[in-house]
Motif scaffolding. Structure first.
Motif, PDB file in Angstrom:
ATOM      1  N   MET A   1       0.810  -1.164  -0.011  1.00  0.00           N
ATOM      2  CA  MET A   1      -0.038   0.087  -0.328  1.00  0.00           C
ATOM      3  C   MET A   1       0.861   1.290   0.042  1.00  0.00           C
ATOM      4  O   MET A   1       2.081   1.390   0.322  1.00  0.00           O
ATOM      5  N   VAL A   2       0.220   2.487  -0.282  1.00  0.00           N
ATOM      6  CA  VAL A   2       1.123   3.543  -0.596  1.00  0.00           C
ATOM      7  C   VAL A   2       1.411   4.211   0.805  1.00  0.00           C
ATOM      8  O   VAL A   2       2.432   4.462   1.087  1.00  0.00           O
ATOM      9  N   ASN A   3       0.375   4.005   2.016  1.00  0.00           N
ATOM     10  CA  ASN A   3       0.784   4.571   3.148  1.00  0.00           C
ATOM     11  C   ASN A   3       1.714   3.782   4.099  1.00  0.00           C
ATOM     12  O   ASN A   3       1.594   4.056   5.190  1.00  0.00           O
ATOM     13  N   GLU A   4       2.161   2.584   3.553  1.00  0.00           N
ATOM     14  CA  GLU A   4       2.994   1.647   4.558  1.00  0.00           C
ATOM     15  C   GLU A   4       4.422   2.340   4.760  1.00  0.00           C
ATOM     16  O   GLU A   4       5.182   2.685   3.712  1.00  0.00           O
ATOM     17  N   CYS A   5       5.104   2.195   5.665  1.00  0.00           N
ATOM     18  CA  CYS A   5       6.315   2.425   6.282  1.00  0.00           C
ATOM     19  C   CYS A   5       7.154   1.342   5.545  1.00  0.00           C
ATOM     20  O   CYS A   5       7.014   0.218   5.636  1.00  0.00           O
ATOM     21  N   GLU A   6       8.233   1.920   4.684  1.00  0.00           N
ATOM     22  CA  GLU A   6       9.320   1.187   4.182  1.00  0.00           C
ATOM     23  C   GLU A   6      10.140   0.535   5.168  1.00  0.00           C
ATOM     24  O   GLU A   6      10.808  -0.458   4.594  1.00  0.00           O
ATOM     25  N   VAL A   7      10.158   0.875   6.383  1.00  0.00           N
ATOM     26  CA  VAL A   7      10.952   0.154   7.308  1.00  0.00           C
ATOM     27  C   VAL A   7      10.235  -0.767   8.120  1.00  0.00           C
ATOM     28  O   VAL A   7      10.633  -2.023   8.292  1.00  0.00           O
ATOM     29  N   SER A  10       4.245  -0.442   9.220  1.00  0.00           N
ATOM     30  CA  SER A  10       2.785   0.154   9.838  1.00  0.00           C
ATOM     31  C   SER A  10       2.465   1.192   8.474  1.00  0.00           C
ATOM     32  O   SER A  10       2.855   1.908   7.837  1.00  0.00           O
ATOM     33  N   VAL A  11       0.844   1.082   9.000  1.00  0.00           N
ATOM     34  CA  VAL A  11       0.078   1.948   7.835  1.00  0.00           C
ATOM     35  C   VAL A  11      -0.119   3.341   8.551  1.00  0.00           C
ATOM     36  O   VAL A  11      -0.559   3.293   9.795  1.00  0.00           O
ATOM     37  N   GLU A  12       0.265   4.458   7.735  1.00  0.00           N
ATOM     38  CA  GLU A  12      -0.084   5.604   8.341  1.00  0.00           C
ATOM     39  C   GLU A  12      -1.072   6.313   7.703  1.00  0.00           C
ATOM     40  O   GLU A  12      -1.130   6.282   6.503  1.00  0.00           O
ATOM     41  N   VAL A  13      -2.028   7.146   8.358  1.00  0.00           N
ATOM     42  CA  VAL A  13      -3.023   7.783   7.713  1.00  0.00           C
ATOM     43  C   VAL A  13      -2.318   9.080   6.882  1.00  0.00           C
ATOM     44  O   VAL A  13      -2.668   9.378   6.033  1.00  0.00           O
ATOM     45  N   ILE A  14      -1.448   9.553   7.915  1.00  0.00           N
ATOM     46  CA  ILE A  14      -0.635  10.883   7.160  1.00  0.00           C
ATOM     47  C   ILE A  14       0.819  10.200   7.319  1.00  0.00           C
ATOM     48  O   ILE A  14       1.681  10.477   8.346  1.00  0.00           O
ATOM     49  N   PRO A  15       1.188   9.819   6.140  1.00  0.00           N
ATOM     50  CA  PRO A  15       2.544   9.286   6.088  1.00  0.00           C
ATOM     51  C   PRO A  15       3.786  10.638   5.985  1.00  0.00           C
ATOM     52  O   PRO A  15       3.267  11.653   5.644  1.00  0.00           O
ATOM     53  N   PHE A  16       4.938  10.412   6.330  1.00  0.00           N
ATOM     54  CA  PHE A  16       5.945  11.066   5.953  1.00  0.00           C
ATOM     55  C   PHE A  16       6.677  10.507   4.915  1.00  0.00           C
ATOM     56  O   PHE A  16       7.290   9.493   4.628  1.00  0.00           O
ATOM     57  N   ARG A  17       7.365  11.743   3.968  1.00  0.00           N
ATOM     58  CA  ARG A  17       7.846  11.245   2.681  1.00  0.00           C
ATOM     59  C   ARG A  17       9.382  12.001   3.087  1.00  0.00           C
ATOM     60  O   ARG A  17       9.260  13.150   3.246  1.00  0.00           O
ATOM     61  N   VAL A  24       8.702   6.336   1.664  1.00  0.00           N
ATOM     62  CA  VAL A  24       7.402   7.009   2.746  1.00  0.00           C
ATOM     63  C   VAL A  24       7.681   6.308   4.063  1.00  0.00           C
ATOM     64  O   VAL A  24       8.117   4.984   4.073  1.00  0.00           O
ATOM     65  N   PHE A  25       7.719   6.912   5.192  1.00  0.00           N
ATOM     66  CA  PHE A  25       8.032   6.305   6.482  1.00  0.00           C
ATOM     67  C   PHE A  25       7.000   6.912   7.681  1.00  0.00           C
ATOM     68  O   PHE A  25       6.370   7.929   7.412  1.00  0.00           O
ATOM     69  N   CYS A  26       7.095   6.235   8.576  1.00  0.00           N
ATOM     70  CA  CYS A  26       6.330   6.326   9.897  1.00  0.00           C
ATOM     71  C   CYS A  26       6.957   7.564  10.492  1.00  0.00           C
ATOM     72  O   CYS A  26       7.964   7.864  10.151  1.00  0.00           O
ATOM     73  N   GLY A  27       6.045   7.969  11.491  1.00  0.00           N
ATOM     74  CA  GLY A  27       6.619   9.051  12.283  1.00  0.00           C
ATOM     75  C   GLY A  27       8.013   8.601  13.317  1.00  0.00           C
ATOM     76  O   GLY A  27       8.757   9.519  13.295  1.00  0.00           O
ATOM     77  N   GLU A  28       7.958   7.458  13.273  1.00  0.00           N
ATOM     78  CA  GLU A  28       9.479   6.888  14.138  1.00  0.00           C
ATOM     79  C   GLU A  28      10.602   6.836  13.261  1.00  0.00           C
ATOM     80  O   GLU A  28      11.617   7.024  13.930  1.00  0.00           O
ATOM     81  N   HIS A  29      10.488   6.615  12.004  1.00  0.00           N
ATOM     82  CA  HIS A  29      11.429   6.381  10.813  1.00  0.00           C
ATOM     83  C   HIS A  29      11.636   7.449   9.978  1.00  0.00           C
ATOM     84  O   HIS A  29      12.035   7.334   8.877  1.00  0.00           O
ATOM     85  N   ARG A  30      10.868   8.504  10.150  1.00  0.00           N
ATOM     86  CA  ARG A  30      10.733   9.754   9.115  1.00  0.00           C
ATOM     87  C   ARG A  30      12.213  10.302   8.925  1.00  0.00           C
ATOM     88  O   ARG A  30      12.632  10.817   7.992  1.00  0.00           O
ATOM     89  N   LEU A  31      13.114  10.555   9.955  1.00  0.00           N
ATOM     90  CA  LEU A  31      14.554  11.049   9.975  1.00  0.00           C
ATOM     91  C   LEU A  31      15.354  10.243   9.075  1.00  0.00           C
ATOM     92  O   LEU A  31      15.318   8.845   9.137  1.00  0.00           O
TER      93      LEU A  31
END
Length: 312
Positions: A1-7, A10-17, A24-31
């Motif tokens: 899915m498009v909103n899944e964290c590549e690490v 996890s599915v994020e409603v508002i993902p971080f690119r 695309v990453f979750c809030g934990e792996h965005r940096l």
């Protein structure tokens, strides 16, 4: 899915690119440091390669410079000593320190009063000693006479808290001449035969043995002979203690002299006035061997010597 964290997936409603690698990453792996960013690794590798290439180019230039330097034979190619360079720096630093010291001294407000004090003290000492009849050899001689006077008075001190005293309770003192020296035995005898201290009258409570000893010491020092006062403890002597003089002759060692004079009663009885030598030995009688005497008179020992101390 498009909103899944590549690490972590996890599915994020508002993902971080990521702006560097576009992932695309979750809030934990965005940096970048938390998702092993490829762009970050490429940047680090690029920097490493640039540094490596610059270092290799620098080493190549150094090697080329060394190789182009003409080599001398081993017997002529001697390394320079680094000590000379260090010594040169130390010497220049020392010179700078000396110059700075004198500059500060000349700019100081104390230099002029100090010079005036030295000049005035020297002139004053020159005037005093010239009036007294002694010769002074200029500026430094006058200044040295102030610091180390040629003539001074010294109290007779037995230890740190005990002084020899006169009959009136004051400290017994002698005059010291710095130019006085230890005499030979013949020089001492010549002086003693000319001295008249023994002709003075012994006055109990006013002029006693310590006064005779200090008077002889002053006369000897004035004549250039180094003299000493001796404090003696006697047994069987009504006064308990006695004083005489000592001279450290250069050829016979210590010579002890007693010049204590007679009392008025002894003079009335006709007892001769004399001075004599003493054999100073602990445990032995204190007996004066008179050198000026009249036949028929004998000297009695004052007591037995318990101890003695050369004071000055």
């Amino acid at each position: 899915m498009v909103n899944e964290c590549e690490v972590c997936g996890s599915v994020e409603v508002i993902p971080f690119r990521c702006k560097r690698c576009g992932g695309v990453f979750c809030g934990e792996h965005r940096l970048p440091e938390y998702h092993d960013c490829m762009a970050r690794r490429d940047l680090a590798r690029k920097i490493f390669l640039e540094q490596s290439s610059s270092e290799s180019a620098h080493q190549t230039r150094e090697r080329a410079t060394v190789d182009s330097t003409p080599r001398l034979p081993n017997r002529l190619h001697k390394p320079r000593k680094s000590l000379s360079k260090g010594f040169k720096y130390q010497l220049s630093g020392f010179r700078y320190g000396v110059r700075r010291f004198f500059r500060r001294l000349l700019r100081s407000s104390y230099i002029i009063p100090l010079i005036l004090i030295i000049i005035v003290a020297s002139v004053a000492s020159y005037t005093v000693y010239t009036d007294n009849g002694s010769s002074v050899d200029g500026f430094f001689k006058g200044l040295s006479d102030i610091v180390y006077p040629p003539v001074y008075t010294q109290s007779l001190k037995l230890d740190s808290n005990t002084y020899l005293a006169n009959p009136d309770g004051t400290h017994a003192c002698v005059t010291i001449y710095r130019n006085a020296t230890d005499p030979t035995y013949d020089e001492l005898m010549s002086f003693l035969w000319q001295d008249d201290t023994y002709l003075k009258t012994y006055v109990p409570g006013k002029f006693v043995c310590i006064n005779f000893a200090t008077s002889l010491s002053d006369n000897a020092e004035r004549n250039g002979i180094k003299a000493h006062v001796v404090s003696i403890e006697l047994s069987g002597y009504p006064y308990g203690g006695h004083a005489c003089n000592a001279f450290n002759t250069t050829d016979r060692g210590w010579v002890f002299v007693d010049v204590t004079g007679n009392t008025a009663e002894q003079n009335a009885q006709g007892q001769p006035k004399s001075w004599g030598l003493v054999d100073m030995k602990v445990g032995y009688p204190y007996l004066i061997r008179p050198l000026t005497f009249t036949y028929g008179w004998t000297e009695e020992p004052l007591g037995r010597i318990i101890s003695y101390q050369i004071v000055s």
